[in-house]
Scaffold this motif. Structure first.
Motif, PDB file in Angstrom:
ATOM      1  N   GLY A   1      -2.613   4.081  -4.983  1.00 40.37           N
ATOM      2  CA  GLY A   1      -1.305   3.744  -4.421  1.00 40.37           C
ATOM      3  C   GLY A   1      -0.610   2.722  -5.295  1.00 40.37           C
ATOM      4  N   GLU A   2      -0.170   1.635  -4.689  1.00 40.43           N
ATOM      5  CA  GLU A   2       0.520   0.564  -5.416  1.00 40.43           C
ATOM      6  C   GLU A   2      -0.457  -0.453  -6.021  1.00 40.43           C
ATOM      7  OE1 GLU A   2       3.957   0.086  -5.972  1.00 40.43           O
ATOM      8  OE2 GLU A   2       3.899   2.196  -5.386  1.00 40.43           O
ATOM      9  N   GLY A   3      -1.739  -0.263  -5.796  1.00 42.61           N
ATOM     10  CA  GLY A   3      -2.721  -1.241  -6.250  1.00 42.61           C
ATOM     11  C   GLY A   3      -3.797  -0.641  -7.129  1.00 42.61           C
ATOM     12  N   TYR A   4      -4.811  -1.448  -7.371  1.00 46.46           N
ATOM     13  CA  TYR A   4      -5.913  -1.080  -8.247  1.00 46.46           C
ATOM     14  C   TYR A   4      -7.222  -1.605  -7.664  1.00 46.46           C
ATOM     15  CZ  TYR A   4      -2.070  -0.618 -11.560  1.00 46.46           C
ATOM     16  OH  TYR A   4      -0.891  -0.278 -12.155  1.00 46.46           O
ATOM     17  N   TRP A   5      -8.315  -0.915  -7.993  1.00 50.89           N
ATOM     18  CA  TRP A   5      -9.657  -1.372  -7.668  1.00 50.89           C
ATOM     19  C   TRP A   5     -10.338  -1.781  -8.970  1.00 50.89           C
ATOM     20  CZ3 TRP A   5     -11.060  -2.043  -2.747  1.00 50.89           C
ATOM     21  CH2 TRP A   5     -10.373  -1.326  -1.755  1.00 50.89           C
ATOM     22  N   LEU A   6     -11.031  -2.913  -8.949  1.00 48.76           N
ATOM     23  CA  LEU A   6     -11.799  -3.396 -10.095  1.00 48.76           C
ATOM     24  C   LEU A   6     -13.225  -3.667  -9.637  1.00 48.76           C
ATOM     25  CD1 LEU A   6      -9.357  -6.090 -11.562  1.00 48.76           C
ATOM     26  CD2 LEU A   6      -9.599  -3.697 -12.277  1.00 48.76           C
TER      27      LEU A   6
ATOM     28  N   VAL B   1     -25.142  -8.154  -6.166  1.00 43.86           N
ATOM     29  CA  VAL B   1     -24.245  -7.113  -5.674  1.00 43.86           C
ATOM     30  C   VAL B   1     -23.004  -7.167  -6.558  1.00 43.86           C
ATOM     31  CG1 VAL B   1     -22.815  -6.361  -3.733  1.00 43.86           C
ATOM     32  CG2 VAL B   1     -25.114  -7.286  -3.317  1.00 43.86           C
ATOM     33  N   LEU B   2     -22.631  -6.029  -7.127  1.00 40.74           N
ATOM     34  CA  LEU B   2     -21.449  -5.994  -7.988  1.00 40.74           C
ATOM     35  C   LEU B   2     -20.213  -6.342  -7.160  1.00 40.74           C
ATOM     36  CD1 LEU B   2     -22.037  -2.724 -10.066  1.00 40.74           C
ATOM     37  CD2 LEU B   2     -22.947  -5.015 -10.461  1.00 40.74           C
ATOM     38  N   ARG B   3     -19.426  -7.277  -7.651  1.00 41.34           N
ATOM     39  CA  ARG B   3     -18.202  -7.667  -6.941  1.00 41.34           C
ATOM     40  C   ARG B   3     -17.144  -6.584  -7.098  1.00 41.34           C
ATOM     41  NH1 ARG B   3     -18.128 -13.917  -9.120  1.00 41.34           N
ATOM     42  NH2 ARG B   3     -19.580 -14.729  -7.563  1.00 41.34           N
ATOM     43  N   VAL B   4     -16.437  -6.322  -5.997  1.00 42.65           N
ATOM     44  CA  VAL B   4     -15.342  -5.351  -5.968  1.00 42.65           C
ATOM     45  C   VAL B   4     -14.084  -6.087  -5.564  1.00 42.65           C
ATOM     46  CG1 VAL B   4     -14.445  -3.255  -4.875  1.00 42.65           C
ATOM     47  CG2 VAL B   4     -16.893  -3.431  -5.407  1.00 42.65           C
ATOM     48  N   PHE B   5     -13.013  -5.876  -6.304  1.00 40.76           N
ATOM     49  CA  PHE B   5     -11.727  -6.504  -6.015  1.00 40.76           C
ATOM     50  C   PHE B   5     -10.661  -5.455  -5.799  1.00 40.76           C
ATOM     51  CE2 PHE B   5     -13.996  -9.850  -8.129  1.00 40.76           C
ATOM     52  CZ  PHE B   5     -13.555 -11.004  -7.511  1.00 40.76           C
ATOM     53  N   ARG B   6      -9.767  -5.761  -4.888  1.00 40.21           N
ATOM     54  CA  ARG B   6      -8.561  -4.964  -4.664  1.00 40.21           C
ATOM     55  C   ARG B   6      -7.392  -5.787  -5.160  1.00 40.21           C
ATOM     56  NH1 ARG B   6      -6.093  -0.017  -3.794  1.00 40.21           N
ATOM     57  NH2 ARG B   6      -4.036  -0.495  -2.975  1.00 40.21           N
ATOM     58  N   LEU B   7      -6.556  -5.186  -5.993  1.00 40.89           N
ATOM     59  CA  LEU B   7      -5.338  -5.823  -6.482  1.00 40.89           C
ATOM     60  C   LEU B   7      -4.148  -5.125  -5.844  1.00 40.89           C
ATOM     61  CD1 LEU B   7      -7.455  -6.752  -8.555  1.00 40.89           C
ATOM     62  CD2 LEU B   7      -5.736  -6.469 -10.328  1.00 40.89           C
ATOM     63  N   ASP B   8      -3.304  -5.906  -5.160  1.00 47.01           N
ATOM     64  CA  ASP B   8      -2.112  -5.378  -4.506  1.00 47.01           C
ATOM     65  C   ASP B   8      -0.886  -6.160  -4.960  1.00 47.01           C
ATOM     66  OD1 ASP B   8      -3.010  -3.250  -2.689  1.00 47.01           O
ATOM     67  OD2 ASP B   8      -4.198  -4.846  -1.755  1.00 47.01           O
TER      68      ASP B   8
END
Length: 166
Positions: A78-83, A157-164
Motif C-alpha cells: 500500500g502506502e508503506g513498506y515492511w523491513l 527474533v528478527l525485528r520487523v518494522f512497518r513504515l507508514d
C-alpha cells in the motif's frame, strides 16, 4: 534488461545470498556498492534489486544523532513498506534497527521517489500475522530466522518494522 526476483538472475542471486561465503563477505561489499549505484542512478538502481525491491533508508544514528543511509530490501505494501532486520543471517540486530527504535522518523527512496515515513516495531500477534507473507515474499528471511533461533544461546527474533507515511 529486466531485473527482479522472478528473473533467472534474481533466482540465482537469491540462492547465492544464502551461501556462507556471501554471508561472510557480502555485508561489507554489497551495501557500499548499493549506495554508490543508488547515487549515480538518481535513486533508481541498486544491486539488491536483482533479488527484491530495495529502498535507501535515511535514518538518524541512535547514539551519534548523525544521518545514516542504509540500502535495504523491502516489501512494499500500500502506502508503506515492511523491513526485516535480518542482518544477512548474522547474529546481532543490525544497527539500523536500533536507530529506528530511537528515531522513528525516516525517509526512503524507492525507484527514484523519496518519501518521509514513520517506522514502528511490529511484534506479537501483528508480527505473527505478517511473518508468513514476508517469508513467502523472500524465503531467505525464514532461513535467516532459523540461523538465529531465539531458543539457542545468542539467538534472536528478527525485528520487523512497518513504515507508514507521516
Amino acid at each position: 534488461m529486466k531485473i527482479g526476483p522472478e528473473t533467472r538472475a534474481g533466482r540465482l542471486a537469491q540462492r547465492f545470498s544464502l551461501h556462507p561465503m556471501f554471508q561472510r563477505f557480502g555485508p561489507s561489499i554489497v551495501p557500499p556498492l548499493d549506495r554508490a549505484l543508488h547515487k549515480v542512478s538518481g535513486g533508481r538502481l541498486m544491486i539488491g534489486q536483482m533479488m527484491l525491491p530495495m529502498v535507501m533508508l535515511e535514518h538518524t544514528g541512535a547514539r551519534t544523532g548523525q544521518p545514516r543511509r542504509t540500502p535495504l530490501a523491502t516489501m512494499p505494501d500500500g502506502e508503506g513498506y515492511w523491513l526485516v532486520g535480518s542482518n544477512y543471517g548474522r547474529s546481532g540486530h543490525p544497527a539500523w534497527t536500533a536507530n529506528l527504535l530511537a528515531h522513528p522518523d525516516v525517509a526512503v527512496t524507492h525507484r527514484g521517489k523519496r518519501r518521509e515515513l514513520r517506522a514502528r516495531l511490529v511484534d506479537g500477534a501483528e508480527r505473527d500475522e505478517i511473518w508468513p507473507r514476508l517469508t513467502t515474499f523472500w524465503p531467505g528471511y525464514a532461513a535467516y530466522a532459523k540461523m538465529n533461533d531465539p531458543t539457542l544461546d545468542g539467538g534472536r527474533v528478527l525485528r520487523v518494522f512497518r513504515l507508514d507515511p507521516r
